[in-house]
Design an enzyme around this catalytic site. Structure first.
Site, PDB file in Angstrom:
ATOM      1  N   ASP A  10       0.883  -1.157   0.000  1.00  0.00           N
ATOM      2  CA  ASP A  10       0.000   0.000   0.000  1.00  0.00           C
ATOM      3  C   ASP A  10       0.929   1.218   0.000  1.00  0.00           C
ATOM      4  OD1 ASP A  10      -2.323   1.671   0.501  1.00  0.00           O
ATOM      5  OD2 ASP A  10      -1.618   1.797   2.569  1.00  0.00           O
ATOM      6  N   LEU A  11       0.433   2.377  -0.369  1.00  0.00           N
ATOM      7  CA  LEU A  11       1.319   3.559  -0.433  1.00  0.00           C
ATOM      8  C   LEU A  11       1.183   4.439   0.815  1.00  0.00           C
ATOM      9  CD1 LEU A  11       3.255   5.405  -2.059  1.00  0.00           C
ATOM     10  CD2 LEU A  11       1.227   6.444  -3.076  1.00  0.00           C
ATOM     11  N   ASP A  12       0.004   5.071   0.935  1.00  0.00           N
ATOM     12  CA  ASP A  12      -0.204   6.049   2.009  1.00  0.00           C
ATOM     13  C   ASP A  12      -0.143   5.370   3.377  1.00  0.00           C
ATOM     14  OD1 ASP A  12      -0.726   8.264   0.266  1.00  0.00           O
ATOM     15  OD2 ASP A  12      -2.692   7.437  -0.138  1.00  0.00           O
ATOM     16  N   THR A  18       1.796  10.007   4.004  1.00  0.00           N
ATOM     17  CA  THR A  18       0.875  10.982   3.407  1.00  0.00           C
ATOM     18  C   THR A  18      -0.431  11.069   4.192  1.00  0.00           C
ATOM     19  OG1 THR A  18       0.530   9.176   1.891  1.00  0.00           O
ATOM     20  CG2 THR A  18       1.561  11.142   0.987  1.00  0.00           C
ATOM     21  N   LYS A  46      -8.740   6.085   6.298  1.00  0.00           N
ATOM     22  CA  LYS A  46      -7.531   5.466   5.741  1.00  0.00           C
ATOM     23  C   LYS A  46      -7.886   4.295   4.815  1.00  0.00           C
ATOM     24  CE  LYS A  46      -4.282   6.719   9.355  1.00  0.00           C
ATOM     25  NZ  LYS A  46      -3.472   6.249  10.476  1.00  0.00           N
ATOM     26  N   GLY A  47      -7.256   4.257   3.666  1.00  0.00           N
ATOM     27  CA  GLY A  47      -7.386   3.117   2.750  1.00  0.00           C
ATOM     28  C   GLY A  47      -8.575   3.191   1.826  1.00  0.00           C
ATOM     29  N   SER A 115      -2.636   0.717  -4.280  1.00  0.00           N
ATOM     30  CA  SER A 115      -3.079   1.885  -3.518  1.00  0.00           C
ATOM     31  C   SER A 115      -4.401   2.418  -4.052  1.00  0.00           C
ATOM     32  CB  SER A 115      -2.019   2.992  -3.626  1.00  0.00           C
ATOM     33  OG  SER A 115      -2.538   4.217  -3.172  1.00  0.00           O
ATOM     34  N   ALA A 116      -5.252   2.880  -3.134  1.00  0.00           N
ATOM     35  CA  ALA A 116      -6.524   3.482  -3.535  1.00  0.00           C
ATOM     36  C   ALA A 116      -6.328   4.875  -4.128  1.00  0.00           C
ATOM     37  CB  ALA A 116      -7.438   3.580  -2.318  1.00  0.00           C
ATOM     38  N   SER A 117      -5.140   5.422  -3.955  1.00  0.00           N
ATOM     39  CA  SER A 117      -4.925   6.821  -4.335  1.00  0.00           C
ATOM     40  C   SER A 117      -4.841   7.026  -5.836  1.00  0.00           C
ATOM     41  CB  SER A 117      -3.629   7.336  -3.699  1.00  0.00           C
ATOM     42  OG  SER A 117      -3.356   8.634  -4.176  1.00  0.00           O
ATOM     43  N   ASN A 119      -3.374   9.661  -6.807  1.00  0.00           N
ATOM     44  CA  ASN A 119      -2.151  10.461  -6.875  1.00  0.00           C
ATOM     45  C   ASN A 119      -0.898   9.593  -6.725  1.00  0.00           C
ATOM     46  OD1 ASN A 119      -3.423  13.159  -6.928  1.00  0.00           O
ATOM     47  ND2 ASN A 119      -4.158  12.596  -4.890  1.00  0.00           N
ATOM     48  N   LYS A 146     -11.022  -0.756  -1.809  1.00  0.00           N
ATOM     49  CA  LYS A 146     -10.818  -1.569  -0.609  1.00  0.00           C
ATOM     50  C   LYS A 146     -11.992  -1.300   0.336  1.00  0.00           C
ATOM     51  CE  LYS A 146      -5.816  -0.783  -0.985  1.00  0.00           C
ATOM     52  NZ  LYS A 146      -4.647  -0.100  -0.410  1.00  0.00           N
ATOM     53  N   GLU A 170       0.022  -3.274   4.681  1.00  0.00           N
ATOM     54  CA  GLU A 170      -1.117  -2.352   4.798  1.00  0.00           C
ATOM     55  C   GLU A 170      -1.157  -1.643   6.155  1.00  0.00           C
ATOM     56  OE1 GLU A 170      -3.692  -0.758   3.901  1.00  0.00           O
ATOM     57  OE2 GLU A 170      -3.937  -1.381   1.843  1.00  0.00           O
ATOM     58  N   ASP A 171      -1.576  -0.389   6.143  1.00  0.00           N
ATOM     59  CA  ASP A 171      -1.721   0.338   7.417  1.00  0.00           C
ATOM     60  C   ASP A 171      -3.186   0.609   7.761  1.00  0.00           C
ATOM     61  OD1 ASP A 171      -2.137   2.295   5.371  1.00  0.00           O
ATOM     62  OD2 ASP A 171      -1.910   3.831   6.914  1.00  0.00           O
TER      63      ASP A 171
HETATM   64  C1  BG6 Z   1      -5.589   5.950   0.275  1.00  0.00           C
HETATM   65  C2  BG6 Z   1      -5.619   6.756   1.548  1.00  0.00           C
HETATM   66  O1  BG6 Z   1      -4.317   5.419   0.073  1.00  0.00           O
HETATM   67  O2  BG6 Z   1      -5.946   6.772  -0.830  1.00  0.00           O
HETATM   68  C3  BG6 Z   1      -6.977   7.383   1.725  1.00  0.00           C
HETATM   69  O3  BG6 Z   1      -5.327   5.912   2.659  1.00  0.00           O
HETATM   70  C4  BG6 Z   1      -7.317   8.225   0.492  1.00  0.00           C
HETATM   71  O4  BG6 Z   1      -6.969   8.162   2.902  1.00  0.00           O
HETATM   72  C5  BG6 Z   1      -7.235   7.366  -0.753  1.00  0.00           C
HETATM   73  O5  BG6 Z   1      -8.631   8.748   0.623  1.00  0.00           O
HETATM   74  C6  BG6 Z   1      -7.510   8.154  -2.025  1.00  0.00           C
HETATM   75  O6  BG6 Z   1      -6.449   9.041  -2.239  1.00  0.00           O
HETATM   76  P1  BG6 Z   1      -6.422  10.191  -3.326  1.00  0.00           P
HETATM   77  O7  BG6 Z   1      -4.960  10.584  -3.355  1.00  0.00           O
HETATM   78  O8  BG6 Z   1      -6.877   9.598  -4.615  1.00  0.00           O
HETATM   79  O9  BG6 Z   1      -7.321  11.269  -2.850  1.00  0.00           O
HETATM   80 MG    MG Z   2      -2.631   3.220   3.586  1.00  0.00          MG
END
Ligand code: BG6
Ligand code: MG
Length: 218
Positions: A10-12, A18, A46-47, A115-117, A119, A146, A170-171
């Protein structure tokens, strides 16, 4: 003896902290909407995806909005978040992570990101470690967030390894659940009370090696 062929990160909150920037941006949005957002509630965000996070935030504040208004606020939050992460440097890679990844490379263990992000690519570039990942499955590539296992299953498929021969790091509670539901081994990074569904939980990567993880998992 368990043979591990891939590690999916996982990233964040695992590779980089982050989570604190997400928290600051959500707190700023809450304050604009006229309510307080406390750190203890941040755990719930988170996640999970950006929009799911916004829905929880609005529920905490007792605010009801239509989809268009929500979309506007999600963009606003992300603009602040991007300002924070634009200042990030490789120094912000969490302690022990780089050494562990280097050990995996030496031992030819495959490395993926789940990662769900949306970014994630930006952040990995900012940290100067994007080249270390053989697959990057992020929030732009999945339809189920997730705790659905889709993110990790896609990463394992890309790496051509079975979930049972992969460790997910994973955190977040939602991320641990996704990994376990997908049939992966899961190492929780953080609080054992929150991540109790993981096979093992460690506070961080400091001094961690593959053989230490394996001895703890078995
Ligand atoms: C996850 C974070 O990795 O990404 C969440 O733990 C976050 O807190 C999610 O909401 C989405 O991230 P982003 O960067 O697309 O807004
Ligand atoms: Mg995370």
């Amino acid at each position: 003896m368990l043979e591990i062929k891939a590690c999916i990160f996982d990233l964040d909150g695992v590779v980089v902290d982050t989570a604190k920037y997400h928290y600051l941006a959500w707190k700023r949005l809450a304050s604009e909407l006229g309510f307080e957002f406390h750190e203890k509630d941040n755990e719930r965000l988170k996640g999970i995806s950006r929009l799911d996070s916004l829905n929880i935030l609005l529920e905490i504040g007792g605010v009801t909005l239509n989809e268009k208004e929500k979309e506007f606020l999600a963009v606003r939050k992300n603009q602040w978040y991007l300002e924070y992460i634009a200042k990030m440097t490789p120094d912000e890679i969490l302690p022990g992570v780089r050494a562990f990844i280097d050990e995996l490379k030496v031992n030819r263990v495959k490395i993926g990101l789940g990662s769900a992000s949306k970014n994630a690519v930006l952040i990995l570039n900012q940290l100067g470690i994007i080249h270390l990942f053989e697959t990057i499955v992020d929030g732009t590539k999945v339809s189920n967030a997730k705790p659905d296992p889709e993110i990790f299953l896609l990463a394992a498929r890309d790496l051509n390894v079975a979930p049972s021969q992969s460790i997910v790091f994973e955190d977040a509670e939602a991320g641990v659940e996704a990994a376990i539901r997908g049939g992966f081994k899961c190492v929780g990074i953080g609080n054992p009370a929150v991540l109790f569904k993981a096979n093992i939980v460690v506070p961080n990567f400091i001094g961690m090696t593959m053989s230490k993880f394996l001895s703890l998992i078995n």
